[in-house]
Design a protein around this motif. Structure first.
Motif, PDB file in Angstrom:
ATOM      1  N   VAL A   1      16.040   6.059  -1.334  1.00 24.55           N
ATOM      2  CA  VAL A   1      15.913   7.308  -2.090  1.00 24.55           C
ATOM      3  C   VAL A   1      15.435   8.435  -1.184  1.00 24.55           C
ATOM      4  O   VAL A   1      15.972   9.560  -1.204  1.00 24.55           O
ATOM      5  N   PHE A   2      14.431   8.145  -0.353  1.00 27.09           N
ATOM      6  CA  PHE A   2      13.911   9.171   0.567  1.00 27.09           C
ATOM      7  C   PHE A   2      14.999   9.669   1.515  1.00 27.09           C
ATOM      8  O   PHE A   2      15.174  10.878   1.709  1.00 27.09           O
ATOM      9  N   LEU A   3      15.739   8.730   2.102  1.00 29.41           N
ATOM     10  CA  LEU A   3      16.753   9.104   3.083  1.00 29.41           C
ATOM     11  C   LEU A   3      17.934   9.820   2.427  1.00 29.41           C
ATOM     12  O   LEU A   3      18.537  10.706   3.046  1.00 29.41           O
ATOM     13  N   SER A   4      18.262   9.465   1.205  1.00 31.76           N
ATOM     14  CA  SER A   4      19.342  10.166   0.501  1.00 31.76           C
ATOM     15  C   SER A   4      18.955  11.624   0.236  1.00 31.76           C
ATOM     16  O   SER A   4      19.759  12.543   0.454  1.00 31.76           O
TER      17      SER A   4
ATOM     18  N   ARG B   1       0.844  -1.191   0.000  1.00 28.75           N
ATOM     19  CA  ARG B   1       0.000   0.000   0.000  1.00 28.75           C
ATOM     20  C   ARG B   1       0.883   1.247   0.000  1.00 28.75           C
ATOM     21  O   ARG B   1       1.676   1.463   0.903  1.00 28.75           O
ATOM     22  N   LYS B   2       0.696   2.072  -0.984  1.00 30.02           N
ATOM     23  CA  LYS B   2       1.577   3.218  -1.196  1.00 30.02           C
ATOM     24  C   LYS B   2       1.378   4.325  -0.175  1.00 30.02           C
ATOM     25  O   LYS B   2       2.185   5.251  -0.100  1.00 30.02           O
ATOM     26  N   ARG B   3       0.328   4.246   0.625  1.00 26.45           N
ATOM     27  CA  ARG B   3       0.105   5.318   1.607  1.00 26.45           C
ATOM     28  C   ARG B   3       1.204   5.358   2.659  1.00 26.45           C
ATOM     29  O   ARG B   3       1.495   6.421   3.213  1.00 26.45           O
ATOM     30  N   TRP B   4       1.839   4.196   2.933  1.00 31.75           N
ATOM     31  CA  TRP B   4       2.911   4.195   3.926  1.00 31.75           C
ATOM     32  C   TRP B   4       4.140   4.909   3.405  1.00 31.75           C
ATOM     33  O   TRP B   4       4.821   5.613   4.144  1.00 31.75           O
ATOM     34  N   TRP B   5       4.432   4.749   2.126  1.00 30.05           N
ATOM     35  CA  TRP B   5       5.518   5.521   1.531  1.00 30.05           C
ATOM     36  C   TRP B   5       5.196   7.007   1.511  1.00 30.05           C
ATOM     37  O   TRP B   5       6.073   7.841   1.718  1.00 30.05           O
ATOM     38  N   SER B   6       3.945   7.322   1.262  1.00 27.23           N
ATOM     39  CA  SER B   6       3.540   8.739   1.277  1.00 27.23           C
ATOM     40  C   SER B   6       3.709   9.331   2.672  1.00 27.23           C
ATOM     41  O   SER B   6       4.181  10.468   2.832  1.00 27.23           O
ATOM     42  N   LEU B   7       3.336   8.571   3.697  1.00 29.25           N
ATOM     43  CA  LEU B   7       3.498   9.053   5.071  1.00 29.25           C
ATOM     44  C   LEU B   7       4.965   9.193   5.442  1.00 29.25           C
ATOM     45  O   LEU B   7       5.352  10.135   6.138  1.00 29.25           O
ATOM     46  N   GLN B   8       5.793   8.249   5.001  1.00 30.94           N
ATOM     47  CA  GLN B   8       7.225   8.361   5.273  1.00 30.94           C
ATOM     48  C   GLN B   8       7.818   9.606   4.615  1.00 30.94           C
ATOM     49  O   GLN B   8       8.603  10.335   5.226  1.00 30.94           O
ATOM     50  N   PHE B   9       7.449   9.847   3.366  1.00 28.10           N
ATOM     51  CA  PHE B   9       7.947  11.037   2.677  1.00 28.10           C
ATOM     52  C   PHE B   9       7.465  12.309   3.364  1.00 28.10           C
ATOM     53  O   PHE B   9       8.234  13.271   3.533  1.00 28.10           O
TER      54      PHE B   9
ATOM     55  N   PHE C   1      11.105  -1.896  -0.065  1.00 29.96           N
ATOM     56  CA  PHE C   1      11.169  -0.856   0.964  1.00 29.96           C
ATOM     57  C   PHE C   1      12.565  -0.251   1.039  1.00 29.96           C
ATOM     58  O   PHE C   1      12.705   0.971   1.219  1.00 29.96           O
ATOM     59  N   ALA C   2      13.591  -1.083   0.914  1.00 32.30           N
ATOM     60  CA  ALA C   2      14.956  -0.568   0.995  1.00 32.30           C
ATOM     61  C   ALA C   2      15.248   0.386  -0.158  1.00 32.30           C
ATOM     62  O   ALA C   2      15.906   1.428   0.025  1.00 32.30           O
TER      63      ALA C   2
END
Length: 264
Positions: free
Chosen positions: A140-143, A58-66, A134-135
């Motif tokens: 990419v987000f953390l970079s 579910r892409k919402r978790w990536w959206s929340l992380q970003f 996830f990695a």
């Protein structure tokens, strides 16, 4: 019609089927043969399999992380107090990992471990693909997050590593260690343990005497040990993922036996 239904029920209760063991063995052999033939016909590359597993996330978790990293970066640019920046890092790092928990625990919370364990692809392959997805995205987000903070000039790279990446890595160790194994914990227990670790880390990082007592090489060594243990926990999680499937199978078998004992 009602009389016919009554007779059918009575006949079903009075007649007990006698299974033929030889026929059951033949059915098992034929089922395995059909399964092997179907697997040979499947032509799926690892990248196709990885793409399919990514679609299930579910892409919402990536959206929340970003969104979490965006708020953290905006907060660093807005404040000047070092203590507030440390506090923000101590809170954001565990939360960044906690957002992954619902997705990794999804098959267990939905009681689908036994179903996935009987599928063509093993639980180990499924977890490997999801962790790789996830990695890649989180990397990419953390970079981008690290590059943006470095450009502000308020924090340097090693401070980001110690104050953000270290608690994040330890939180990952807690989650992955509890995900699979003989003593697997629920997603709620993993969240509670992660939040408790966040409290402990806040007490350490906000104590300036303790923070400054530990030198940069020591902090670097601690980060290295945390990364090494994270690698160990991920490998152990993938190696012992079969225990979770066996546990689900035992629970299902106990449930069936309980129903048989309760039935007249």
């Amino acid at each position: 019609m009602k009389e016919l239904d009554r007779r059918l029920r009575a006949y079903g209760l009075s007649s007990m089927p006698e299974p033929d063991e030889s026929k059951i063995k033949d059915t098992i052999v034929n089922a395995r043969k059909s399964y092997d033939e179907a697997v040979e016909k499947i032509q799926v590359t690892y990248f196709d399999f990885l793409y399919d597993q990514t679609r299930y996330i579910r892409k919402r978790w990536w959206s929340l992380q970003f969104f979490l990293l965006f708020l953290a970066g905006w907060y660093v640019r807005s404040v000047e107090d070092v203590w507030k920046i440390r506090s923000m890092f101590g809170i954001a790092a565990p939360l960044f990992v906690v957002m992954v928990i619902p997705e990794l625990w999804k098959n267990r919370s939905a009681n689908a471990m036994e179903v996935e364990g009987a599928a063509c692809f093993s639980i180990r392959q499924i977890y490997s693909a999801r962790l790789l997805a996830f990695a890649a995205v989180d990397g990419v987000f953390l970079s981008l997050f690290t590059a943006a903070l470095s450009m502000t000039g308020k924090v340097i790279i090693w401070e980001i590593i110690v104050q953000f990446f270290l608690p994040m890595t330890v939180t990952c160790c807690i989650c992955f260690r509890g995900l699979c194994g003989r003593r697997a914990v629920s997603e709620y227990t993993a969240c509670v343990l992660s939040l408790l670790w966040a409290v402990v880390w806040m007490l350490v990082i906000l104590n300036d005497n303790v923070y400054r007592t530990v030198s940069v090489p020591v902090w670097t060594g601690i980060c290295g040990m945390a990364a090494a243990y994270l690698t160990y926990t991920v490998k152990r999680m993938l190696r012992e993922s079969l225990w979770a499937v066996e546990a689900c199978s035992r629970e299902s078998l106990w449930a069936v036996e309980a129903c048989n004992r309760e039935s007249p």
